[in-house]
Each structure stands twice: as structure tokens, then as C-alpha cells.
Enzyme design. Structure first.
Site, short mmCIF file in Angstrom:
data_model
loop_
_atom_site.label_atom_id
_atom_site.label_comp_id
_atom_site.label_asym_id
_atom_site.label_seq_id
_atom_site.Cartn_x
_atom_site.Cartn_y
_atom_site.Cartn_z
CG ASN A 9 -1.61 1.41 1.30
OD1 ASN A 9 -1.66 1.94 0.55
ND2 ASN A 9 -2.38 1.42 2.67
CD1 TRP A 10 3.89 1.20 -2.99
CD2 TRP A 10 3.60 2.24 -4.79
NE1 TRP A 10 4.36 0.34 -4.29
CE2 TRP A 10 4.24 1.23 -5.34
CE3 TRP A 10 3.16 3.26 -5.98
CZ2 TRP A 10 4.97 0.90 -6.30
CZ3 TRP A 10 3.57 3.13 -7.06
CH2 TRP A 10 4.66 1.85 -7.30
CE LYS A 11 -0.34 3.16 4.54
NZ LYS A 11 -0.21 3.32 6.24
CG HIS A 98 -5.90 1.85 5.25
ND1 HIS A 98 -5.32 3.04 5.93
CD2 HIS A 98 -4.87 1.17 5.04
CE1 HIS A 98 -4.22 2.70 6.59
NE2 HIS A 98 -3.84 1.79 5.87
CD GLU A 100 -3.26 5.59 6.62
OE1 GLU A 100 -3.00 5.71 5.40
OE2 GLU A 100 -2.24 5.20 7.42
CD GLU A 170 -3.68 -2.63 7.37
OE1 GLU A 170 -2.64 -2.62 6.73
OE2 GLU A 170 -4.33 -1.23 7.20
N GLY A 176 2.17 2.19 10.58
CA GLY A 176 3.25 3.19 10.53
C GLY A 176 4.22 3.76 11.94
CB SER A 216 4.93 -1.72 12.09
OG SER A 216 4.50 -0.24 12.23
N GLY A 237 2.68 -1.15 4.28
CA GLY A 237 2.63 0.14 4.00
C GLY A 237 4.25 0.47 3.72
N GLY A 238 4.71 1.16 4.78
CA GLY A 238 6.22 1.57 4.84
C GLY A 238 7.24 0.70 3.77
#
Ligand code: PGA
Length: 255
Positions: A9-11, A98, A100, A170, A176, A216, A237-238
């Protein structure tokens, strides 16, 4: 056998050129190093999708996903993107719900139920995200919260439709933050999700659904997480912003 998936997930990261460069790196590493049948998915911003689908065709080993889609089929929703548009460029997956989106864009379970319907109607596979906040875990409401998100977001579906989903657990406190849920904490919730699905539908439906862990997740902690019986991969993500790390996470299933 449930499908194993590692989805990046590049966001809202990477401009067009940076995204193409990263995706090419991912494809090269996947072609060179991944032989087994787990599915790699890259969920990029809308702007990259069409190009990524074209690049992915050559390799055939990486699928492409969007990070959101509107609940309406089409219409006067300035600035929005429909599920049909996403499907029309060859995208197969869409992340829905998600944390976010829930937190910053006010997406509710009821809205997500509509988004899920529209995505499925347009042949997209939703990666449906659920998870509790730190406060909810500390007050021991996490099981209740997860159950409510399942009932509110996807349990209006019949067994056939629900079986098409991928679920991602999640915990919000792990996204993150560098704090990962322990493999035991994650397994406990994944097992619970499967129990709730079995109670609502049946055991076969519950046993067939791919449930990813996100928060994470990295090449170091993925082996322990993915070794758990109810964890079928990750939403990353990251670490998905580094080709080496992302492909190393995929390789956990090759080990
Ligand atoms: P993270 O994000 O891996 O950077 O914690 C996961 C996600 O939000 O999907």
C-alpha cells in the site's frame, strides 16, 4: 488451500516517475526470485494504475490495486473515481476501509458496505480493512470492535459474495508506528475473525477467506507472523516503498 497474498500500500507517496521506477524494480526482483504461487499486489495512487497494469502484464506475477473507490456507479461527484473506471484499466484489487480513510475521511461501516457492493459489482476484489485503535485495545474492546466492523461493513453479503473478499486486520496502533502486533496478538484476532465468519456463514466460508495482517510488517517480523495458521499474508505500507523489503516479505512464503 487459501490464497497467500502480500499487498503493498503505497498510500499518497511517490510521484509518477518514482512510482514507475519502484514498480520496475519490484517486477525485476519478483521475476528473478519468486517462484511459488503467492500473489503480489501493489496498491498505488490512481495516477499510476494504468501504467502499472501495462508493466505488470509482461511479468504476469504482480497484480495491481487501487486504494479507494467511490460507492456510486457514476455521477456528479467531482474529484472522485469509480470502481468501473478502476476496473476499466485492468486493475483487480481495491483497498476499502483503511483506517486512514475511516479516520481522516469519515468513512463509516455503512458507507463501506456500499463501497464493497459497488466494487464487487464491478469485478474488483476488495481488500477490506478492519482494526481497533490503541484506546479500544487498552479498554479491551478490540474483539467487539472487530465484530462490529465485520457486521457493519460486509456481513450484509451472501456467502458467495463474502468469499470473494480479502480481509486485512490492521490494528491502528501498529500502522506506521514501528510497533507491530506480536504474532500471537495477530493470530488471536485472525482466529477470532474466522470464528465470527463461521458463525455467520459456515466453516467452509471461514476457512476459504484470505486474511492479511498489516501494521509495521517488515522482512524481519514477517516470518513469525506468516507462520501463524490464520495469517495468510500482509498488507504492507512503509516497507512496500522499498523494492528489496517488499520482495523479501513476499519471499517469506518461498522459504
Ligand atoms: P505500515 O502500514 O506497514 O506502514 O504500518 C500498513 C498499512 O497502513 O496498510
Amino acid at each position: 488451500m487459501r490464497k497467500k497474498i502480500v499487498a503493498g500500500n503505497w498510500k499518497m507517496n511517490l510521484d509518477y516517475q518514482e512510482g514507475i521506477a519502484l514498480f520496475n524494480e519490484v517486477i525485476d526482483l519478483v521475476n528473478a526470485e519468486i517462484t511459488s504461487s503467492q500473489q503480489a499486489v501493489v496498491c498505488s495512487p490512481f495516477i499510476h494504475l494504468q501504467s502499472l497494469v501495462q508493466l505488470a502484464k509482461v511479468s504476469g506475477k504482480v497484480a495491481v490495486g487501487a486504494q479507494n473507490a467511490h460507492q456510486a456507479e457514476s455521477g456528479a461527484y467531482t474529484g472522485e473515481i469509480s470502481a468501473k473506471m478502476i476496473w476499466s484499466v485492468g486493475v483487480k484489487y481495491v483497498i476499502l476501509g483503511h483506517s486512514e480513510r475511516r479516520q481522516y475521511f469519515g468513512e463509516t461501516d455503512a458507507l463501506l458496505a456500499q463501497k464493497t457492493d459497488t466494487a464487487l459489482k464491478n469485478n474488483l476484489t476488495p481488500i477490506f480493512c478492519i482494526g481497533e485503535t490503541l484506546e479500544e485495545r487498552q479498554s479491551e474492546k478490540h474483539f467487539e470492535v472487530i465484530k462490529a466492523q465485520l457486521y457493519g461493513g460486509i456481513f450484509h453479503l451472501d456467502a458467495e459474495a463474502v468469499s470473494k473478499l480479502v480481509i486485512a486486520y490492521e490494528p491502528v496502533w501498529a500502522i506506521g508506528t514501528g510497533v507491530t502486533a506480536s504474532a500471537e496478538q495477530a493470530q488471536e484476532i485472525h482466529e477470532f475473525i474466522r470464528q465470527v465468519i463461521a458463525a455467520k456463514y459456515d466453516q467452509a466460508v471461514a476457512d476459504g477467506i484470505t486474511i492479511l495482517y498489516g501494521g509495521s510488517c517488515n522482512p524481519k517480523n514477517a516470518p513469525e507472523l506468516f507462520a501463524k495458521p490464520d495469517i495468510d499474508g500482509g498488507l504492507i505500507g512503509g516497507a512496500s516503498l522499498k523494492a528489496r523489503d517488499f520482495v523479501d516479505i513476499l519471499k517469506v512464503f518461498n522459504a
